[in-house]
Enzyme design. Structure first.
Site, PDB file in Angstrom:
ATOM      1  CG  HIS A   1      10.448  79.076  27.748  1.00 31.10           C
ATOM      2  ND1 HIS A   1      10.662  77.712  27.821  1.00 31.10           N
ATOM      3  CD2 HIS A   1      10.699  79.421  26.455  1.00 31.10           C
ATOM      4  CE1 HIS A   1      11.028  77.255  26.640  1.00 31.10           C
ATOM      5  NE2 HIS A   1      11.052  78.278  25.786  1.00 31.10           N
TER       6      HIS A   1
ATOM      7  CG  ASN B   1      12.164  74.864  29.344  1.00 30.72           C
ATOM      8  OD1 ASN B   1      11.066  75.402  29.240  1.00 30.72           O
ATOM      9  ND2 ASN B   1      13.286  75.460  28.981  1.00 30.72           N
TER      10      ASN B   1
ATOM     11  CG  ASP C   1      12.235  80.709  22.568  1.00 31.93           C
ATOM     12  OD1 ASP C   1      11.779  80.184  23.604  1.00 31.93           O
ATOM     13  OD2 ASP C   1      13.367  80.447  22.111  1.00 31.93           O
TER      14      ASP C   1
ATOM     15  CG  HIS D   1      17.614  83.601  31.457  1.00 33.20           C
ATOM     16  ND1 HIS D   1      17.433  82.437  32.156  1.00 33.20           N
ATOM     17  CD2 HIS D   1      17.547  83.262  30.145  1.00 33.20           C
ATOM     18  CE1 HIS D   1      17.279  81.435  31.312  1.00 33.20           C
ATOM     19  NE2 HIS D   1      17.340  81.906  30.082  1.00 33.20           N
TER      20      HIS D   1
END
Length: 425
Positions: A63, A95, A291, A295
């Site tokens: 991501h 996403n 994965d 953040h």
């Protein structure tokens, strides 16, 4: 005429064994693999004695947060972090903001990434209930089904896609929303200790069973980040693809006491018994991934911490250290970190050190001992759950597309040199 590089006296890791030979690189490809006396002349000859040569790692699940969440990561910083970690190809999840669920957003994201990426990449398309027409417009590396989020797509959406599309990869997040909803009634989502009580092993297994009961036609199921041995076994026995993510191989609930919300990830970390059990079923696993889901530290320390952790730069180093510790072999790393994803996703020029393939290579100093420090990594989020781990075996150099991209820790590549890869299957 001289070739670009000759790597002499290599120990080449392949899924079928270790090959001792030299490698000639020219025009971005592996031109020849043979003994040194059969090598062509080279502009640059490099002695690889005592080094292990791995295929560039392929991370099939990242991501990079671009577009929409670029304060956490973007394609430039994410791909740079990947490159320093020996990952030369990534597959990016949908996403983002906006969600990559229309053909228009897919093309915009592709164009954006082409301008920024240091490494080759491909993109998933986000499945939503009712967007079959949009799904038909594109040819992504795979379609991602967030089945833990019924507001995006449910089992009925997966069933509809399976009956409408052919010969596609359906990447599924298998955690049953009804079980999680019932668990949420008994536990506070804000309590870091309750995360694993909501996203339980039962929620994963029941979702795996439900998905396997849906007729897929000619399409293939790719189960993302399975977190228990029983899930891996069920998927393998059904003849579909099982992905493991490094958090579940290297961390368990026992680490949550130390890491707190920094250990929060979806699926949740499971028991130490489950973690050790995953190592025992690696032969049933199709591929490994990270994965990579960064953040900011401030978000992780907030009252409503998001799930996810960075990992693309520590992926291959952790596996190299595991070889030195005797948990697996170089051949396993070549399969799980490169060849597996290449075979599944139709990355025909990637994944194995073979004549005619892209010269994506990682040179390993297998004896060097070093320590993971976030301050030395390249992700924008500026932390790692593996802070302070001492590893044996370090990436010395990285070739991407036949060019020396990292040379003994020095960056030689530039953003925008990575290319979009269309699937060939």
């Amino acid at each position: 005429m001289a070739v670009d590089f000759v790597l002499e006296n290599c120990k080449i890791a392949r899924p079928d064994g270790i090959l001792e030979a030299s490698i000639a690189i020219n025009n971005g490809r592996i031109q020849k693999i043979a003994l040194s006396d059969a090598m062509p002349k080279a502009d640059n000859a490099i002695d690889m004695s005592e080094k292990i040569v791995l295929p560039g790692a392929i991370d099939p699940h990242v991501h990079f947060r671009d577009p929409g969440f670029t304060e956490k990561e973007d394609f430039e910083t994410g791909s740079l972090s990947a490159l320093f970690g020996g990952v030369t190809t990534i597959l990016d999840m949908p996403n983002t903001k906006p969600f990559t669920g229309t053909s228009e957003e897919f093309e915009k994201k592709k164009t954006l990434a082409e301008k920024k990426s240091y490494i080759d990449f491909s993109l998933y398309f986000g499945a939503m209930d009712g967007n079959i027409w949009e799904m038909r417009k594109v040819n992504p590396i795979g379609y991602k089904f967030y089945l833990d989020h019924p507001d995006i797509v449910g089992y009925s959406g997966l069933k509809a896609a399976a009956s409408s599309l052919e010969n596609k990869i359906f990447a599924v997040h298998a955690e049953d929303p009804d079980i999680m909803h019932d668990n949420l009634k008994k536990n506070s989502a804000a309590d870091p200790k309750s995360h694993g009580k909501i996203r339980t092993a039962e929620a994963e297994m029941e979702s795996v069973k439900a998905i396997l009961n849906i007729e897929m036609g000619s399409n293939n199921l790719y189960f993302c980040h399975l977190s228990t041995p029983s899930s891996v076994k069920a998927v393998h026995e059904a003849g579909h693809f099982a992905e493991l993510a490094t958090p579940h191989l290297f961390l368990s609930r026992e680490n949550s006491a130390e890491l707190g919300n920094f250990a929060r990830t979806n699926p949740s970390l499971k028991s130490e018994e489950d973690r050790l059990g995953l190592w025992k079923v690696l032969s049933l696993v199709s591929t490994l991934a990270t994965d990579h889901a960064p953040h900011l530290i401030s978000e992780k320390e907030s009252a409503s911490p998001p799930s996810g952790m960075p990992g693309v730069e520590t992926f291959l180093p952790l596996m190299i250290d595991s070889v030195n510790k005797g948990f697996l072999d170089w051949t396993d790393v070549a399969r799980l970190c490169s060849a597996g994803a290449s075979n599944i996703f139709g990355l025909v020029n990637k994944g194995i050190i073979e004549e005619g393939k892209d010269a994506d290579l990682v040179i390993i100093d297998r004896k060097k001992v070093w320590e993971i420090k976030a301050s030395k990594l390249h992700s924008k989020c500026a932390w790692t759950p593996f802070e302070g781990r001492k590893l044996k075996g370090k990436i010395d150099s990285v070739f991407r597309g036949g060019k020396l991209a990292i040379d003994k820790g020095k960056l030689l590549a530039k953003p925008g040199q990575g290319k979009y890869i269309a699937p060939e299957r």
